[in-house]
Structure formats: C-alpha cells, structure tokens
Design a protein around this motif. Structure first.
Motif, PDB file in Angstrom:
ATOM      1  N   LEU A   2      -6.636 -10.941   5.531  1.00  0.00           N
ATOM      2  CA  LEU A   2      -5.870 -10.262   6.582  1.00  0.00           C
ATOM      3  C   LEU A   2      -6.226  -8.785   6.661  1.00  0.00           C
ATOM      4  O   LEU A   2      -6.379  -8.232   7.749  1.00  0.00           O
ATOM      5  CB  LEU A   2      -4.373 -10.425   6.320  1.00  0.00           C
ATOM      6  N   SER A   3      -6.312  -8.145   5.503  1.00  0.00           N
ATOM      7  CA  SER A   3      -6.634  -6.718   5.506  1.00  0.00           C
ATOM      8  C   SER A   3      -7.187  -6.299   4.154  1.00  0.00           C
ATOM      9  O   SER A   3      -6.883  -6.904   3.122  1.00  0.00           O
ATOM     10  CB  SER A   3      -5.396  -5.875   5.844  1.00  0.00           C
ATOM     11  N   VAL A   4      -8.007  -5.263   4.179  1.00  0.00           N
ATOM     12  CA  VAL A   4      -8.559  -4.653   2.972  1.00  0.00           C
ATOM     13  C   VAL A   4      -8.285  -3.162   3.088  1.00  0.00           C
ATOM     14  O   VAL A   4      -8.844  -2.486   3.942  1.00  0.00           O
ATOM     15  CB  VAL A   4     -10.074  -4.911   2.845  1.00  0.00           C
ATOM     16  N   LYS A   5      -7.382  -2.652   2.241  1.00  0.00           N
ATOM     17  CA  LYS A   5      -6.967  -1.254   2.353  1.00  0.00           C
ATOM     18  C   LYS A   5      -7.237  -0.509   1.067  1.00  0.00           C
ATOM     19  O   LYS A   5      -6.948  -1.008  -0.020  1.00  0.00           O
ATOM     20  CB  LYS A   5      -5.469  -1.180   2.684  1.00  0.00           C
ATOM     21  N   HIS A   6      -7.802   0.680   1.212  1.00  0.00           N
ATOM     22  CA  HIS A   6      -8.002   1.536   0.046  1.00  0.00           C
ATOM     23  C   HIS A   6      -6.653   1.847  -0.579  1.00  0.00           C
ATOM     24  O   HIS A   6      -5.674   2.124   0.117  1.00  0.00           O
ATOM     25  CB  HIS A   6      -8.718   2.826   0.444  1.00  0.00           C
ATOM     26  N   GLU A   7      -6.583   1.775  -1.885  1.00  0.00           N
ATOM     27  CA  GLU A   7      -5.329   2.004  -2.604  1.00  0.00           C
ATOM     28  C   GLU A   7      -4.755   3.383  -2.294  1.00  0.00           C
ATOM     29  O   GLU A   7      -5.413   4.401  -2.472  1.00  0.00           O
ATOM     30  CB  GLU A   7      -5.586   1.874  -4.107  1.00  0.00           C
ATOM     31  N   GLY A   8      -3.510   3.418  -1.803  1.00  0.00           N
ATOM     32  CA  GLY A   8      -2.837   4.679  -1.525  1.00  0.00           C
ATOM     33  C   GLY A   8      -2.344   5.341  -2.799  1.00  0.00           C
ATOM     34  O   GLY A   8      -2.272   4.722  -3.854  1.00  0.00           O
ATOM     35  N   VAL A   9      -2.007   6.608  -2.708  1.00  0.00           N
ATOM     36  CA  VAL A   9      -1.531   7.377  -3.859  1.00  0.00           C
ATOM     37  C   VAL A   9      -0.086   7.789  -3.630  1.00  0.00           C
ATOM     38  O   VAL A   9       0.278   8.256  -2.549  1.00  0.00           O
ATOM     39  CB  VAL A   9      -2.408   8.627  -4.093  1.00  0.00           C
ATOM     40  N   TYR A  10       0.742   7.604  -4.660  1.00  0.00           N
ATOM     41  CA  TYR A  10       2.165   7.941  -4.579  1.00  0.00           C
ATOM     42  C   TYR A  10       2.479   9.136  -5.468  1.00  0.00           C
ATOM     43  O   TYR A  10       1.745   9.419  -6.433  1.00  0.00           O
ATOM     44  CB  TYR A  10       3.010   6.741  -4.994  1.00  0.00           C
ATOM     45  N   GLN A  11       3.584   9.812  -5.170  1.00  0.00           N
ATOM     46  CA  GLN A  11       4.026  10.959  -5.943  1.00  0.00           C
ATOM     47  C   GLN A  11       5.390  10.682  -6.552  1.00  0.00           C
ATOM     48  O   GLN A  11       6.200   9.952  -5.983  1.00  0.00           O
ATOM     49  CB  GLN A  11       4.136  12.200  -5.041  1.00  0.00           C
ATOM     50  N   LEU A  12       5.620  11.286  -7.728  1.00  0.00           N
ATOM     51  CA  LEU A  12       6.941  11.157  -8.343  1.00  0.00           C
ATOM     52  C   LEU A  12       7.958  11.938  -7.537  1.00  0.00           C
ATOM     53  O   LEU A  12       7.704  13.035  -7.071  1.00  0.00           O
ATOM     54  CB  LEU A  12       6.910  11.686  -9.782  1.00  0.00           C
ATOM     55  N   GLN A  13       9.151  11.350  -7.384  1.00  0.00           N
ATOM     56  CA  GLN A  13      10.255  11.997  -6.686  1.00  0.00           C
ATOM     57  C   GLN A  13      11.542  11.710  -7.448  1.00  0.00           C
ATOM     58  O   GLN A  13      11.567  10.909  -8.379  1.00  0.00           O
ATOM     59  CB  GLN A  13      10.346  11.485  -5.242  1.00  0.00           C
TER      60      GLN A  13
END
Length: 289
Positions: free
Chosen positions: A92-103
């Motif tokens: 269905l889709s191939v997405k580059h891994e996103g980056v998250y931040q601590l909150q």
C-alpha cells in the motif's frame, strides 16, 4: 578442418544497486490484508524483501515486524530498493521512518482532580487498570513505583517482565531499541511514567520544603513500560505499541510527537493509535507543548 561451434549466451537483465551502509534508511511498509489467514506473518513479510533482493545485489534488512498495530513491517533499504518495494503487488505504501520528539504534560491539578474528592476518589485511583507507557528508559527503584496497596495484575494481563525491578506496580519493562540500555538519562521517562501511574509517596519534599504526600493520575494502576525511543524513529514506537496491544493494556500513553504535524493517514503512530482504539484501548498522546 575443425567444425565451427556456435555458443549462445542467455543474459538475464537484472538491476543491481551499489548500496553503501550510509545509504540505508528505515522505511515503514504498509501492506494490504491478504485474502484468508496467513499462518506465518514473518515469512509473508520476508517474501517482499526477497522479491526486492531479486532486483538488487542484496536483500533489505528486516528491523521490526508488526502483527497488531499495522499490517506491515519496518526494514532498512536504499532509496532505489524502496522504489522497487513500492511497485510490488500488495504494497500500500512505503514511507521513510518519521522522527518524533519527547514531550510532556501538566499535573492532575490541570484537570481539576483533588485527593479524596469527586471523580478521582470515585474512580478507585485506577485500581485494576494497566497503563502502557511508550518512552525511553526508566528508573525501576523510584519511590513512585512502589507497590504498596497495589494488587496483582488482572487476569486479562498477558505480558511478563523480562528484567529485574518489576513488582505489582511496574509489571512490564521491555526494550525495543537495540544496543541501548534502559537507563533514564534525563528523567523524562520516569517523570512521564510516574505522572500517569505514580503511587502515593509519603514525606515528599523539595530540599525539605513543601513536605507532603505525592501522588499521580492513577496511583493504584499498574504500569507497563516499553522503551521505544532513543533516536525517536517510528519503527520501535510501532513495535512497542504492537506489544502493548498483545499484552492487553487498557491505556496507552505516549509523551512524544512528530516534529511537524502530518495528516493522520500519513502518520504511522496515529494509524497505530487508531488500531489500538479498535482493540478497546484508550490512547493518550501529547499534542505538542
């Protein structure tokens, strides 16, 4: 005179990629659900990597496989291999891994909760509830994680503790970030975990001032901790959420978020949260500061 021998060479055209280790990135691959049941999901997932390998000089590396949170997996590959993956049937889709931040969020006072009064008291302080926290590192011996007055986990609980430091309060500690310890380096993880389910702590004070009893949102709830952050990629976060669904947590708490807002259908963690909701889990996720 010697006979003439004709030789025919059959050449198979295959695209070979000259891939360096630095070119490999982690991608999240979403697959369409197969018709009928798949006996071995990992074998099925690996079949997609093998198909990519047929058109390159190496096989992409599997990083995480998911059974609940999404239908798909995370794998390291080059940009060229990702393009090949995108064109495979069933992808269905191939997405580059996103980056998250601590909150982080504010205390129970923000919600108007008062000890021995109203909603907080009537809720039984979270007794029998299992809160799964996604973060990075924890301090098991922290006073907020004492299990005084906390009963054993309910029969619905399917997880188990894999390291030392668990009790009836902290019932699960699992690391999804390979090569990094569970140590809480800056206190964020212990803070967010104890904010959600920290037990009553008598004689709490700051340098001898403001002495009193400290407590958090659900002081008698159970806490399951999943280390999913260090470089804050989506892959381990989804792996932790996947495990929490399988463990049968009641609440999923994530004090982290993307650096930039994405449409929900492009946000892998939002997709995972929707799946958790479909499994009857309440998901609490920060919406930045």
């Amino acid at each position: 005179m010697l006979p003439t021998v004709g030789v025919v060479l059959l050449l198979t055209c295959t695209t070979f990629f000259n891939t360096k280790a630095s070119d490999l990135k982690t991608y999240i691959i979403h697959l369409s659900s197969p018709e009928g049941q798949v006996r071995d999901s990992e074998e099925w997932y690996n079949s997609f990597l093998l198909k990519v390998a047929l058109r390159s000089n190496e096989k992409p590396m599997m990083v995480y496989t998911y059974r609940h949170v999404i239908t798909g997996f995370a794998a390291k590959m080059s940009a060229d291999q990702a393009k090949v993956m995108e064109n495979l049937s069933g992808v269905l889709s191939v997405k580059h891994e996103g980056v998250y931040q601590l909150q982080t969020t504010r205390s129970p006072y923000f919600l108007g909760l008062r000890q021995n009064l109203g909603l907080w008291k009537e809720s039984n302080y979270g007794k029998g509830i299992i809160i799964g926290v996604m973060d990075n590192g924890i301090t098991p011996g922290h006073p907020s994680f004492n299990d005084d007055g906390v009963p054993t986990p309910p029969s619905t609980w399917k997880g188990k503790c894999e390291v030392a430091g668990c009790n009836n309060k902290l019932i699960r500690i699992r690391n999804f970030v390979k090569g990094f310890p569970l140590k809480d380096y800056d206190g964020h993880r212990t803070h967010t975990s104890s904010t959600a389910a920290g037990n009553f702590v008598d004689n709490a004070n700051v340098s001898g001032l403001g002495n009193g009893t400290a407590s958090r949102m659900a002081p008698l709830a159970h806490l399951a901790f999943y280390q999913v952050c260090f470089f804050f990629g989506e892959g381990p976060i989804l792996a932790g959420m996947d495990a929490a669904i399988e463990d049968s947590v009641n609440v999923m708490s994530l004090s982290l978020g993307p650096a930039h807002a994405l449409p929900y259908y492009k946000d892998n963690v939002a997709i995972g949260a929707f799946t958790a909701m479909q499994n009857g889990i309440f998901v609490s996720c920060t919406c930045s500061r």
